[in-house]
Design an enzyme around this catalytic site. Structure first.
Site, short mmCIF file in Angstrom:
data_model
loop_
_atom_site.label_atom_id
_atom_site.label_comp_id
_atom_site.label_asym_id
_atom_site.label_seq_id
_atom_site.Cartn_x
_atom_site.Cartn_y
_atom_site.Cartn_z
N HIS A 256 0.84 -1.19 0.00
CA HIS A 256 0.00 0.00 0.00
C HIS A 256 0.87 1.24 0.00
O HIS A 256 1.93 1.25 0.63
CB HIS A 256 -0.91 0.03 1.24
CG HIS A 256 -2.09 0.91 1.04
ND1 HIS A 256 -2.03 2.26 1.24
CD2 HIS A 256 -3.34 0.63 0.63
CE1 HIS A 256 -3.21 2.78 0.96
NE2 HIS A 256 -4.02 1.82 0.58
N ASP A 307 -8.05 -5.34 -0.32
CA ASP A 307 -8.51 -6.19 -1.42
C ASP A 307 -8.23 -7.68 -1.20
O ASP A 307 -8.85 -8.52 -1.83
CB ASP A 307 -7.85 -5.75 -2.74
CG ASP A 307 -8.42 -4.44 -3.24
OD1 ASP A 307 -9.64 -4.26 -3.11
OD2 ASP A 307 -7.65 -3.61 -3.73
#
Ligand code: ACO
Length: 371
Positions: A256, A307
């Site tokens: 991320h 996700d």
């Protein structure tokens, strides 16, 4: 002028909608953990739009408005029937939302009240469009939305035509809460850039859907499921992932830009993946995911993002994998529209500069003299 690749670390807007501070995500100052455990998605949408949680009366009013606006114009359903049945479902959603703008007579009405109403309409209509397209491409008729049920319930109902069980509705509600907003992520930034030209809310959301579609952003949840399907069995996890890591390929659902010590949303989805697996009497996808996490985190230090575990959760809810990213959009449209409203409140055109790295002093050569 020196470019910052990917705008990393650049603060491009002031916002009071959501914050990521020391790895903690809040919506309007409320920790996401509290909202994931206790809030309905509709309360969260209200919170994002208005800045505080709704009273009972305000929530009732919102639920009524969402119910009143959930049906989409027949013309939009008619265009869905024209799309090839194997179209990318995010491309279909992007096109349908753009078409919604054409059929809303108030699309260009720019006062706050009109824009809040359009935010509610978009929130109400996205689930209807996603479910309708999913059915049309299978040769089935779309199912009209119900009044008086939650967005999570209505979406599952419109997808299958059957009343969803309570556990499925709760899981879907939690997933929607967790995906609702996330500071200045790529799709939200795209929405803000678009409306900062004083373009309309439908254009902003259409831009955002286009940005969310990519596998480095929302498209990663579908890519995770493609990977889980490719791996197939627990025994195959290690060789498959090891091969990817050896070849320096990305493992989708990990890493991320902002969180370096883990995405605070992932633990809720991990827990949900286990619970749904136990309920279904098949924890294979959960166990494969845990093993992938252990390898990728162990060797690369990369943690799962929102996700990663959402892929196994949605699959265990019986949802086809190419609807995962559209479901992300069904949730994130609450955040996109909150950011669009905030952008309009104190607008300035977003127009950065580029560092020019091309040739200089070049002259025009007539075509006959070009070699
Ligand atoms: N698998 C393997 N290696 C990775 C991964 C991954 N998923 N993510 C990052 N890395 C590596 C990169 O290869 C790079 O290594 P290097 O320095 O040796 O070249 C390093 O970690 C830094 O990665 P960047 O891609 O430069 O990080 P950036 O901040 O630009 O990208 C992103 C963040 C796009 C999320 C990235 O981690 C990624 O591609 N992840 C996979 C896709 C994904 O899951 N996206 C969803 C993000 S969450 C969301 O949008 C909802």
């Amino acid at each position: 002028m020196t470019a910052t690749k990917g705008l990393e670390g650049i603060v491009a807007a002031a916002s009071s909608i959501s914050s990521i501070i020391d790895g903690v995500l809040t919506y309007r100052g409320i920790n996401i953990d509290e909202l994931a455990q206790q809030a309905s998605f509709e309360e969260v949408a209200y919170l994002l739009w208005h800045g505080s949680l709704p009273t009972e009366k305000q929530l009732d009013e919102l639920l009524k408005q969402l119910g009143d606006h959930a049906a989409v114009p027949a013309e939009v359903i008619a265009t869905l029937r024209l799309y090839p049945h194997d179209s990318n479902s995010m491309a279909a959603l992007r096109s349908a939302v753009s078409t919604l703008g054409i059929f809303d007579q108030d699309a260009n009405e720019m006062n706050r009240e009109a824009n809040i109403l359009k935010a509610i309409k978009l929130q109400a209509q996205l689930p209807t469009i996603v479910a309708a397209y999913a059915r049309i491409r299978e040769g089935k008729e779309p199912i009209a939305p119900k009044h008086g049920v939650s967005i999570a319930h209505n979406f599952l109902y419109m997808l299958t035509g059957e009343e969803p069980d309570q556990i499925a509705v709760e899981a879907m509600n939690k997933a929607l809460v967790l995906h609702a907003d996330h500071e200045l992520n790529a799709s939200t930034f795209a929405a803000r850039v678009t409306v900062a030209t004083l373009s309309d809310i439908y254009s902003g959301v259409t831009s955002a859907i286009g940005a969310l579609k990519g596998p480095l952003h929302g498209g990663a949840n579908e890519a995770v499921m493609v990977m889980l399907d490719d791996i197939g069995t627990l025994d195959n996890v290690e060789p498959y992932i090891q091969n990817k890591l050896n070849n320096k390929e990305k493992v989708m659902g990990f890493g991320h830009r902002v969180y370096k010590n883990g995405d605070p949303r992932a633990k809720h989805l991990m827990q949900m993946s286990l619970q749904l697996g136990e309920l279904n009497g098949d924890t294979r996808l959960y166990e494969m995911s845990v093993q992938i996490e252990s390898l990728v985190t162990g060797q690369k230090g990369l943690k799962p993002n929102v996700d990663f575990y959402s892929a196994s959760c949605y699959t265990m809810l019986g949802i086809p994998r190419d609807l995962f990213t559209p479901i992300f959009a069904i949730s994130r449209v609450s955040g996109w529209t909150a950011h669009i409203l905030e952008q309009f409140e104190d607008n300035r055109l977003i127009r950065p500069r580029a560092e020019y790295v091309g040739p200089v002093g070049v002259h025009y050569v007539p075509i006959a003299q070009r070699g």
